[in-house]
Design a protein around this motif. Structure first.
Motif, PDB file in Angstrom:
ATOM      1  N   UNK A 143       0.840  -1.195   0.000  1.00  0.00           N
ATOM      2  CA  UNK A 143       0.000   0.000   0.000  1.00  0.00           C
ATOM      3  C   UNK A 143       0.879   1.250   0.000  1.00  0.00           C
ATOM      4  N   UNK A 144       0.246   2.411  -0.014  1.00  0.00           N
ATOM      5  CA  UNK A 144       0.998   3.662  -0.175  1.00  0.00           C
ATOM      6  C   UNK A 144       1.816   4.023   1.054  1.00  0.00           C
ATOM      7  N   UNK A 145       1.539   3.383   2.182  1.00  0.00           N
ATOM      8  CA  UNK A 145       2.353   3.608   3.377  1.00  0.00           C
ATOM      9  C   UNK A 145       3.575   2.696   3.409  1.00  0.00           C
ATOM     10  N   UNK A 146       3.668   1.781   2.430  1.00  0.00           N
ATOM     11  CA  UNK A 146       4.776   0.829   2.400  1.00  0.00           C
ATOM     12  C   UNK A 146       4.470  -0.491   3.058  1.00  0.00           C
ATOM     13  N   UNK A 147       3.241  -0.664   3.561  1.00  0.00           N
ATOM     14  CA  UNK A 147       2.841  -1.900   4.236  1.00  0.00           C
ATOM     15  C   UNK A 147       2.564  -3.002   3.213  1.00  0.00           C
ATOM     16  N   UNK A 148       3.191  -4.175   3.354  1.00  0.00           N
ATOM     17  CA  UNK A 148       2.919  -5.277   2.433  1.00  0.00           C
ATOM     18  C   UNK A 148       1.622  -6.002   2.785  1.00  0.00           C
ATOM     19  N   UNK A 149       0.963  -6.502   1.751  1.00  0.00           N
ATOM     20  CA  UNK A 149      -0.246  -7.320   1.889  1.00  0.00           C
ATOM     21  C   UNK A 149      -0.133  -8.495   0.934  1.00  0.00           C
ATOM     22  N   UNK A 150      -0.723  -9.631   1.318  1.00  0.00           N
ATOM     23  CA  UNK A 150      -0.784 -10.789   0.421  1.00  0.00           C
ATOM     24  C   UNK A 150      -2.241 -11.001   0.005  1.00  0.00           C
ATOM     25  N   UNK A 151      -2.434 -11.193  -1.295  1.00  0.00           N
ATOM     26  CA  UNK A 151      -3.777 -11.284  -1.870  1.00  0.00           C
ATOM     27  C   UNK A 151      -3.966 -12.660  -2.498  1.00  0.00           C
ATOM     28  N   UNK A 152      -5.007 -13.363  -2.074  1.00  0.00           N
ATOM     29  CA  UNK A 152      -5.363 -14.640  -2.670  1.00  0.00           C
ATOM     30  C   UNK A 152      -6.382 -14.430  -3.775  1.00  0.00           C
ATOM     31  N   UNK A 153      -6.051 -14.865  -4.981  1.00  0.00           N
ATOM     32  CA  UNK A 153      -6.910 -14.637  -6.144  1.00  0.00           C
ATOM     33  C   UNK A 153      -7.897 -15.787  -6.318  1.00  0.00           C
ATOM     34  N   UNK A 154      -9.119 -15.446  -6.690  1.00  0.00           N
ATOM     35  CA  UNK A 154     -10.141 -16.443  -7.007  1.00  0.00           C
ATOM     36  C   UNK A 154     -11.165 -15.795  -7.909  1.00  0.00           C
ATOM     37  N   UNK A 155     -12.105 -16.588  -8.419  1.00  0.00           N
ATOM     38  CA  UNK A 155     -13.141 -16.068  -9.310  1.00  0.00           C
ATOM     39  C   UNK A 155     -14.460 -16.797  -9.043  1.00  0.00           C
ATOM     40  N   UNK A 156     -15.490 -16.075  -8.698  1.00  0.00           N
ATOM     41  CA  UNK A 156     -16.893 -16.482  -8.712  1.00  0.00           C
ATOM     42  C   UNK A 156     -17.138 -17.889  -8.149  1.00  0.00           C
ATOM     43  N   UNK A 157     -17.334 -18.875  -9.010  1.00  0.00           N
ATOM     44  CA  UNK A 157     -17.723 -20.224  -8.591  1.00  0.00           C
ATOM     45  C   UNK A 157     -16.687 -20.861  -7.663  1.00  0.00           C
ATOM     46  N   UNK A 158     -15.438 -20.381  -7.718  1.00  0.00           N
ATOM     47  CA  UNK A 158     -14.421 -20.827  -6.764  1.00  0.00           C
ATOM     48  C   UNK A 158     -14.913 -20.682  -5.330  1.00  0.00           C
ATOM     49  N   UNK A 159     -15.791 -19.713  -5.095  1.00  0.00           N
ATOM     50  CA  UNK A 159     -16.250 -19.393  -3.750  1.00  0.00           C
ATOM     51  C   UNK A 159     -16.857 -20.593  -3.029  1.00  0.00           C
TER      52      UNK A 159
END
Length: 272
Positions: free
Chosen positions: A145-161
Motif C-alpha cells: 500500500x501507499x504507506x509501504x505496508x505489504x499485503x498478500x492477496x489470494x486470487x479467485x473467481x466467482x464459482x471458486x467461492x
C-alpha cells in the motif's frame, strides 16, 4: 489501505464496457482507493457464450490488457482485472483469467479460474465448460500500500467461492485479503452470495473483497450484484444494494487482522 470493489452490468459491447470500467476506476481513484477490483466478465457479457472466443487475447497482448495497464499506471493503483478471456491450449476454449496490475502498469500476477460453473433449472441453463478451459494453480500475490505496508492477496473467481479448500490454501500461504470477482446469477446469489463470502472471511481470518456483475443484462441474464467488502470477523464493511454500476469503498486495517487472529487463533488449531 483503502480499497474499491466495482460493480458493473456489462453488455456485449466491449468498448462501452471498457469506458464504463474506466469511469468507475476514476471515481474510485478520486476517493483515494489504492486497490481496485473489477467484476468477472467486466469486458463483456455476450449474447452467446461463444462470443468470448472472439474477444480472446494472448497473454500480454491485446486492447483489453493494454487498457488495464494504462488505467493502473494513470491512476497509480493496484488493479485486479476481474476476468477477461485469454487464449489457452484447448481448441474453441478460452481461459477465464484474472490479472493483477501494479501502479506502474505492469502485470504482476495471473490466475486462471479453476472451478467452472454449471447450473440448471427449468428456466436457467449455464455451463462454463462449453467454452472455458479450467486453470490448475492457486495464486497468491504480494502488493504494497501507499504507506509501504505489504499485503498478500489470494486470487479467485466467482464459482471458486464454493470450494473452501482453495481459500484455505491461500490462508496457508499467508493471505491477508481474498478477492472474488464474480457474476453470480440472481438465483444463486440471492440464496448463497453473502453467506459464502462471510464464511470464507471467518474461516480464513482474512478480508474478502467481492466485485460483482449486477442487474439485467442485454443477453437476458440477471445477476445478483451486492458487491461488498467483509472483514476477518465476518462483518460486512460495505455493500452495494442497488443493481447496476457503482463503487464500494472500504478501509482495510492490519490491526484488525492481528487482533482477530490473536484473540481466536483458529488457523493455529487446525488438525486435519
Amino acid at each position: 489501505m483503502k480499497t474499491a470493489t466495482l460493480q458493473m452490468c456489462s453488455s456485449p459491447d466491449v468498448a462501452a464496457n471498457l469506458a464504463g470500467a474506466r469511469a468507475l476506476i476514476a471515481q474510485a481513484a478520486a476517493q483515494g482507493a489504492e486497490l481496485v477490483l473489477l467484476p468477472e466478465y467486466f469486458c463483456g457479457m455476450g449474447l452467446h457464450d461463444q462470443d468470448k472466443l472472439a474477444w480472446a487475447e494472448d497473454f500480454g497482448h491485446g486492447p483489453i490488457q493494454d487498457a488495464l495497464a494504462a488505467w493502473a499506471s494513470e491512476f497509480g493503483l493496484w488493479l485486479i482485472a476481474g476476468t477477461l478471456p485469454l487464449r489457452g491450449t484447448a481448441a474453441q476454449r478460452v481461459l477465464n483469467t484474472s490479472l493483477l496490475f501494479n501502479p506502474q502498469g505492469r502485470c504482476s500476477a495471473r490466475y486462471d479460474k479453476i472451478h467452472l460453473f454449471r447450473f440448471g433449472t427449468e428456466r436457467e441453463q449455464y455451463d462454463e465448460a462449453a467454452v472455458i478451459q479450467p486453470g490448475t494453480q492457486p495464486v497468491v500475490a504480494d502488493i504494497t500500500d501507499r504507506s509501504g505496508q505489504p499485503w498478500r492477496v489470494g486470487l479467485s473467481v466467482c464459482y471458486d467461492l464454493r470450494f473452501p479448500e482453495l481459500y484455505r490454501r491461500h490462508a496457508q500461504a499467508g493471505a491477508d485479503i481474498l478477492v472474488v470477482p464474480s457474476a453470480f446469477t440472481f438465483t444463486t446469489g440471492q440464496a448463497h452470495w453473502e453467506v459464502l463470502l462471510r464464511a470464507r472471511a471467518i474461516e480464513n481470518q482474512c478480508f474478502v473483497l467481492a466485485a460483482a456483475q449486477g442487474g439485467q443484462h442485454v443477453n437476458g441474464r440477471r445477476t445478483w450484484g451486492h458487491s461488498m467488502a467483509v472483514d476477518a470477523w465476518g462483518e460486512v464493511l460495505a455493500q452495494r444494494t442497488d443493481p447496476g454500476p457503482g463503487v464500494v469503498l472500504a478501509e482495510l486495517d492490519r490491526a484488525h487482522l492481528a487482533r482477530v487472529r490473536r484473540q481466536l487463533p483458529a488457523l493455529e488449531h487446525r488438525v486435519l
